[in-house]
Design an enzyme around this catalytic site. Sequence first.
Site, short mmCIF file in Angstrom:
data_model
loop_
_atom_site.label_atom_id
_atom_site.label_comp_id
_atom_site.label_asym_id
_atom_site.label_seq_id
_atom_site.Cartn_x
_atom_site.Cartn_y
_atom_site.Cartn_z
N HIS A 56 0.88 -1.47 -0.43
CA HIS A 56 0.13 -0.32 -0.37
C HIS A 56 1.31 1.50 -0.70
O HIS A 56 0.17 2.33 0.02
CB HIS A 56 -0.66 0.13 0.91
CG HIS A 56 -1.84 0.81 1.56
ND1 HIS A 56 -2.19 1.90 0.48
CD2 HIS A 56 -3.68 -0.02 1.56
CE1 HIS A 56 -3.98 2.22 0.37
NE2 HIS A 56 -4.34 1.07 0.95
N ASP A 115 -11.17 -9.60 -18.44
CA ASP A 115 -11.02 -10.51 -19.22
C ASP A 115 -10.07 -10.57 -19.88
O ASP A 115 -9.73 -9.69 -20.76
CB ASP A 115 -12.89 -10.15 -20.38
CG ASP A 115 -12.79 -10.89 -21.03
OD1 ASP A 115 -12.02 -12.26 -20.71
OD2 ASP A 115 -13.95 -11.27 -21.68
#
Length: 446
Positions: free
Chosen positions: A166, A386
């Site tokens: 992070h 995808d």
Amino acid sequence: MAEFLVISESIVRPESYDEGSGRVKIHLTPWDLFFLRSEYPQRGLLFPQPDPETDFIARLESSLSLALKVFYPFAGRLLKTDNDEDSTASFCVDCDGSGVKFVHASAKAVSVSDVLEPEGGNVPGFIRSFFPANGVRSSEGISESLIAFQVTELKDGVFIGFGYNHMIADGSSFWSFFNTWSDICSTGFDRKNFPPLLLRGWFLDGIDYPIRVPISETVSPVRIVNSSSPDLQEKVFRFTSRNISELKSKANGEVSSDDRKISSLQAISAHMWRSIIRNSDLKPEQGIHCKLLMDMRRRLNPPLEKECFGNVVGFATATTTAGEMLNNGLGWAGLQINKAVGSQTNEEFREFAEDWVKKPKIPHNVAVSNSIVVASSPWFNVYGNDFGWGKPIAVRAGPGNTSDGKLIVYPGVEEGNIEIQTCLSPRVLEKLSNDAEFLKHACVVV
């Protein structure tokens, strides 16, 4: 649950990386260093099964190498410098092309339905094994890859889990990377479709860098691989577009202020907050908090580009008491959150940084007692990914910064819906799951 098997583990480096060409070092801001002790956030996407004739693992690795050529900071390592003269340490990101961890695993006895409709009705514990960075903290980015992936083959599907540091990136930057990876994997790499990465840069005048942090603030506890507390459980709740519209309308209808409009996410967060407190059996005088992680790019002056890479999140915190919360309605709770979000201005953000540099303090956990923490965003492009064999079926959060009251927000599979993976004590979670007032505007997914 049948045996979980690691088939291979490798390091994927950026394609055609030249260590001597354009090597960049990125200095870290107070907001980055704030996460030094935090665990890697972990998320995962459940996909349908690829064509068995396709070598999809090789395809994922080769396209990941190309994506890292664009998002090269992820392929670097954290560089720590010890300043012996004043017992401090400084950190930066060394974009040295060391590469990222890539794990190929198998859990062939697990089906898609086991993930979506598990026994017991909670997010199943076996999902923890589908993530590659359990217990890894940001400070370990010196030797650990700054982002890691695990592809687990299931009986009738594939789970792609990932964890990232992070300090290097926030959710906005991570999902931009992930979208790029899936695009390359499904359609190929054309450099003109991927402009050079826009780095956040240094935007705090008057603060010297690299920032020096006392050595005592850089020490983390011994890593616990299973970082999720056994005393906590998780469920996913869904808010349909109709639920969201009703909550937003109700919240704004209860607020007389003309200059403040409660947003959809603020209304949902208020509904979750009130419902959790109602089922927590707290004393009326006990303090409670709602913390929201929010993107600050466009709130700075001058604003940063939305696409700039890095970690630019702030915390908006609403504070009240359990009694005051339950004596007021949804609109009142939503207004407290709205005001907290509105308080996150350019001046507030910079003032925090200036004060923090004078006395660096790195928390072990961003959560405090009796708080909810709302992380992630329903506007990230999650279901558009995808890789060439179909879009995701579901998204799940993995271990990492898990705490009582942690709410991970995603878009729903159906456009306009929002889903929240909710981590609570078993007692509160069970009561919430059977709370008729709460379920008027939400439904249990798992």
